[in-house]
Write a protein that holds these residues in place. Structure first.
Motif, PDB file in Angstrom:
ATOM      1  N   THR A   1       0.546  -1.538   0.020  1.00 17.90           N
ATOM      2  CA  THR A   1      -0.042   0.301  -0.128  1.00 17.90           C
ATOM      3  C   THR A   1       1.039   1.494  -0.200  1.00 17.90           C
ATOM      4  O   THR A   1       2.259   1.100  -0.334  1.00 17.90           O
ATOM      5  CB  THR A   1      -1.356  -0.236   1.406  1.00 17.90           C
ATOM      6  OG1 THR A   1      -0.579  -0.309   2.843  1.00 17.90           O
ATOM      7  CG2 THR A   1      -1.690  -0.922   1.335  1.00 17.90           C
ATOM      8  N   CYS A   2       0.090   2.329   0.509  1.00 20.72           N
ATOM      9  CA  CYS A   2       0.971   3.573  -0.063  1.00 20.72           C
ATOM     10  C   CYS A   2       1.338   3.728   1.387  1.00 20.72           C
ATOM     11  O   CYS A   2       2.340   5.122   1.819  1.00 20.72           O
ATOM     12  CB  CYS A   2       0.134   4.599  -0.443  1.00 20.72           C
ATOM     13  SG  CYS A   2      -1.312   4.752   0.981  1.00 20.72           S
TER      14      CYS A   2
ATOM     15  N   TYR B   1      -8.436   2.613   6.233  1.00 22.63           N
ATOM     16  CA  TYR B   1      -7.523   2.113   6.416  1.00 22.63           C
ATOM     17  C   TYR B   1      -5.813   3.036   6.706  1.00 22.63           C
ATOM     18  O   TYR B   1      -6.044   3.352   7.682  1.00 22.63           O
ATOM     19  CB  TYR B   1      -7.358   3.054   4.649  1.00 22.63           C
ATOM     20  CG  TYR B   1      -7.615   4.694   4.314  1.00 22.63           C
ATOM     21  CD1 TYR B   1      -6.704   5.352   4.435  1.00 22.63           C
ATOM     22  CD2 TYR B   1      -8.881   4.872   4.549  1.00 22.63           C
ATOM     23  CE1 TYR B   1      -7.277   6.935   4.368  1.00 22.63           C
ATOM     24  CE2 TYR B   1      -9.375   6.092   3.862  1.00 22.63           C
ATOM     25  CZ  TYR B   1      -8.606   7.332   4.417  1.00 22.63           C
ATOM     26  OH  TYR B   1      -8.666   8.524   3.838  1.00 22.63           O
TER      27      TYR B   1
ATOM     28  N   LEU C   1      -7.705  -1.179  -6.817  1.00 26.30           N
ATOM     29  CA  LEU C   1      -7.337  -0.753  -5.551  1.00 26.30           C
ATOM     30  C   LEU C   1      -8.581  -0.943  -4.414  1.00 26.30           C
ATOM     31  O   LEU C   1      -8.800  -1.917  -3.470  1.00 26.30           O
ATOM     32  CB  LEU C   1      -6.468   0.127  -5.055  1.00 26.30           C
ATOM     33  CG  LEU C   1      -5.216   0.455  -6.023  1.00 26.30           C
ATOM     34  CD1 LEU C   1      -4.320   0.895  -5.638  1.00 26.30           C
ATOM     35  CD2 LEU C   1      -4.308  -1.146  -5.829  1.00 26.30           C
TER      36      LEU C   1
ATOM     37  N   TRP D   1       2.466   0.343  -8.588  1.00 26.43           N
ATOM     38  CA  TRP D   1       1.696  -0.223  -8.516  1.00 26.43           C
ATOM     39  C   TRP D   1       0.706  -0.783 -10.640  1.00 26.43           C
ATOM     40  O   TRP D   1       0.100  -1.796 -10.533  1.00 26.43           O
ATOM     41  CB  TRP D   1       0.100   0.626  -8.405  1.00 26.43           C
ATOM     42  CG  TRP D   1      -0.012   0.338  -6.773  1.00 26.43           C
ATOM     43  CD1 TRP D   1       0.880  -0.404  -6.012  1.00 26.43           C
ATOM     44  CD2 TRP D   1      -0.571   1.605  -6.011  1.00 26.43           C
ATOM     45  NE1 TRP D   1       0.609   0.092  -4.195  1.00 26.43           N
ATOM     46  CE2 TRP D   1      -0.252   1.364  -4.365  1.00 26.43           C
ATOM     47  CE3 TRP D   1      -1.279   2.970  -5.870  1.00 26.43           C
ATOM     48  CZ2 TRP D   1      -0.769   2.598  -3.552  1.00 26.43           C
ATOM     49  CZ3 TRP D   1      -1.696   2.993  -5.095  1.00 26.43           C
ATOM     50  CH2 TRP D   1      -1.580   3.510  -4.040  1.00 26.43           C
TER      51      TRP D   1
END
Length: 204
Positions: free
Chosen positions: A9-10, A51, A113, A165
């Motif tokens: 993920t980021c 998140y 995503l 990604w």
């Protein structure tokens, strides 16, 4: 400080910043599908947004949103780096790039995503939009080593985090020579390599 993260993920962005600046972070892995940390805690209780990334600061404040966390960490680097002095033109260029990457690239990956239920047509449209953004970055980098003033910055870290990604969803990068060059340069930084290992991302 404690970083809540999930592999792929980021959360990679703040992790890179911390490794670049030698900032020690405690880590807590999150299963974002179950919304549970690896020690069994309810992640909804920790972060109502659900998140990652999230950062519990030394003063007990939970900071969310990757860009804000990266800026927070950069401001605590010694000496200050990866950002720019407030009031300088480069600071506003940095905000411009961080906003562009967040709104025009990061969210374009939503059909894969975040909302696969949107289906193949949404993915097709998003792919075209992503290519258009890549073209803009490619042109910008024609005579530059990095996004801003030839200095490695938060913008480059965020770009690297998001554009990685593309290969997962068969969005090709080979024709974007300048962008690919920048990504390779960032990938080869020792702090980036160590950050990827800490996130559980295989080096490739």
């Amino acid at each position: 400080m404690k970083l809540y993260y999930a592999t792929g993920t980021c959360s990679l962005g703040p992790r890179i910043v911390a490794h670049e600046l030698g900032i020690e972070l405690e880590s807590q892995k999150v299963d974002i599908k179950k919304h549970q940390t690896d020690n069994g805690s309810d992640y909804w209780y920790i972060n109502p947004k659900g998140y990652v990334p999230a950062l519990m600061t030394d003063d007990g404040y939970l900071l969310t949103e990757g860009v804000a966390i990266m800026q927070y960490l950069a401001d605590r680097g010694s000496p200050a780096s990866l950002s720019a002095e407030r009031g300088a033109s480069s600071f506003y260029q940095l905000q411009e790039w961080l906003t562009f990457i967040s709104t025009e690239l990061h969210k374009m990956f939503s059909p894969w995503l975040f909302h696969p239920e949107y289906g193949s047509e949404a993915q097709r449209v998003a792919t075209q939009k992503i290519y258009e953004r890549f073209e803009m970055i490619e042109e910008h980098l024609e005579d530059k080593q990095y996004l801003i003033d030839d200095e490695f910055s938060l913008a480059d870290i965020y770009l690297f985090t998001v554009v990685r990604w593309a290969e997962l969803f068969r969005i090709e990068l080979a024709s974007y020579r300048n962008l690919s060059r920048l990504l390779e340069k960032i990938f080869n930084r020792s702090a980036v390599q160590s950050a990827m290992r800490a996130e559980g991302i295989a080096e490739n």
